[in-house]
Design an enzyme around this catalytic site. Structure first.
Site, short mmCIF file in Angstrom:
data_model
loop_
_atom_site.label_atom_id
_atom_site.label_comp_id
_atom_site.label_asym_id
_atom_site.label_seq_id
_atom_site.Cartn_x
_atom_site.Cartn_y
_atom_site.Cartn_z
N VAL A 138 -11.69 -1.22 -3.21
CA VAL A 138 -12.07 -1.45 -4.61
C VAL A 138 -12.70 -0.18 -5.15
O VAL A 138 -13.61 0.40 -4.55
CB VAL A 138 -13.07 -2.62 -4.71
N LYS A 139 -12.17 0.26 -6.31
CA LYS A 139 -12.70 1.48 -6.92
C LYS A 139 -13.73 1.11 -7.98
O LYS A 139 -13.46 0.27 -8.85
CB LYS A 139 -11.55 2.21 -7.63
N VAL A 140 -14.89 1.74 -7.91
CA VAL A 140 -15.93 1.52 -8.92
C VAL A 140 -16.39 2.89 -9.43
O VAL A 140 -16.33 3.87 -8.70
CB VAL A 140 -17.15 0.74 -8.35
N ALA B 178 -7.76 0.11 -5.93
CA ALA B 178 -7.53 -0.62 -7.18
C ALA B 178 -8.85 -0.61 -7.94
O ALA B 178 -9.89 -0.97 -7.38
CB ALA B 178 -7.08 -2.04 -6.91
#
Ligand code: E4P
Length: 217
Positions: free
Chosen positions: A82-84, A56
Site C-alpha cells: 500500500v502506497k501512502v 497501489a
C-alpha cells in the site's frame, strides 16, 4: 538491486516479467489514468502476473479514510504494497498498516529526514523521487546516498526504492550507492540492455559465422 517496473500497463508488465528480470511493480494515480483501466481491476490483474510487491496508492488525505483505503487495497492480494504519501497522516497510516502485517511504500519522499520518519513508521519501502528532485535543481542521487547512510547507521529494514527514474544513468548510480530497489519505466529497463558495441560485435560475428557455412542446429 531489485528492479520494479513503474507502470500500470499490463502488456509491458507481462513482457518484462517473462524476462525473469522483474521483481515487482509500482503504480500511482497518474499511471492508472494513463492505462485507462479501472484501478482495483488492473491492480488485481498485475498482482496475479508478478510474484513480487505491487504498489497501489491511496488517495485520501486524512488518516482514517486513508487507512480504510489501504486495508481495502491490501485485501486484493498478498503481494500488494500500500502506497501512502509522506505526510503525518500518511505516516500514521503506515504505522497502522505495518502493525497489521501489510507492506507499506511511503511515497513522495524528497528529504532524508522524511525517509527517517518513514523508517520509524515501519515502512517496507521508502520512495525518494530522484528525477523530480533533479528537475528543480537538486541532486536526487545525493538524497539516495544520505538515506543509505542513515538507514545503515541504524540498521533500518526499510528498503530504499529509487523512484522517478528517467534514464539508465539513474539506474547505474542507484546501484553504485547500494539502493535496494529501483522502480524504472519499461522503456528505460529495455535501454539497459543496449550498447552499440554489442550490436556491432554481433553483426561481425554473424557475418564471419555465415562465411564458415556451418550450422549449430
Ligand atoms: C513511483 O512509485 C513513482 O510514483 C514514480 O516513479 C514517479 O515518477 P515520475 O516522476 O516520472 O512521475
Amino acid at each position: 538491486m531489485k528492479f520494479f517496473v513503474d507502470t500500470a500497463d499490463v502488456n509491458d508488465i507481462r513482457e518484462l516479467n517473462d524476462t525473469g528480470l522483474l521483481d515487482g511493480v509500482t503504480t500511482n494515480p497518474s499511471l492508472i489514468k494513463k492505462s485507462g483501466r479501472d484501478f482495483l481491476e488492473v491492480v488485481e490483474e498485475i498482482a496475479g502476473i508478478v510474484d513480487g510487491p505491487v504498489s497501489a496508492e491511496t488517495v485520501a488525505l486524512d488518516h482514517v479514510t486513508m487507512l480504510k483505503e489501504g486495508r481495502k487495497l491490501a485485501a486484493i492480494a498478498d503481494n500488494i504494497a500500500v502506497k501512502v504519501p509522506l505526510t503525518i497522516d500518511g505516516l500514521k497510516t503506515c504505522k497502522a498498516l505495518a502493525s497489521d502485517g501489510v507492506m507499506v511504500n511511503v511515497t513522495l519522499c524528497f528529504s532524508a529526514n522524511q525517509a527517517l520518519l518513514a523508517a520509524k513508521a515501519g515502512a517496507a519501502f521508502i520512495s525518494p523521487f530522484v528525477g523530480r528532485h533533479d528537475d528543480v535543481g537538486f541532486d536526487g542521487m545525493a538524497l539516495i546516498e544520505d538515506i543509505r547512510t542513515i538507514y545503515d547507521n541504524y540498521a533500518f529494514d526499510t528498503e530504499i526504492l529509487v523512484a522517478s527514474v528517467r534514464h539508465p544513468v539513474h539506474v547505474l548510480e542507484a546501484a553504485l550507492i547500494g539502493a535496494d530497489v529501483a522502480t524504472i519505466p519499461a522503456d528505460v529497463i529495455r535501454k539497459l540492455a543496449n550498447h552499440p558495441l554489442t550490436d556491432k560485435g554481433l553483426e561481425g560475428f554473424l557475418k564471419d559465422w555465415a562465411a564458415t557455412g556451418q550450422k549449430i542446429l
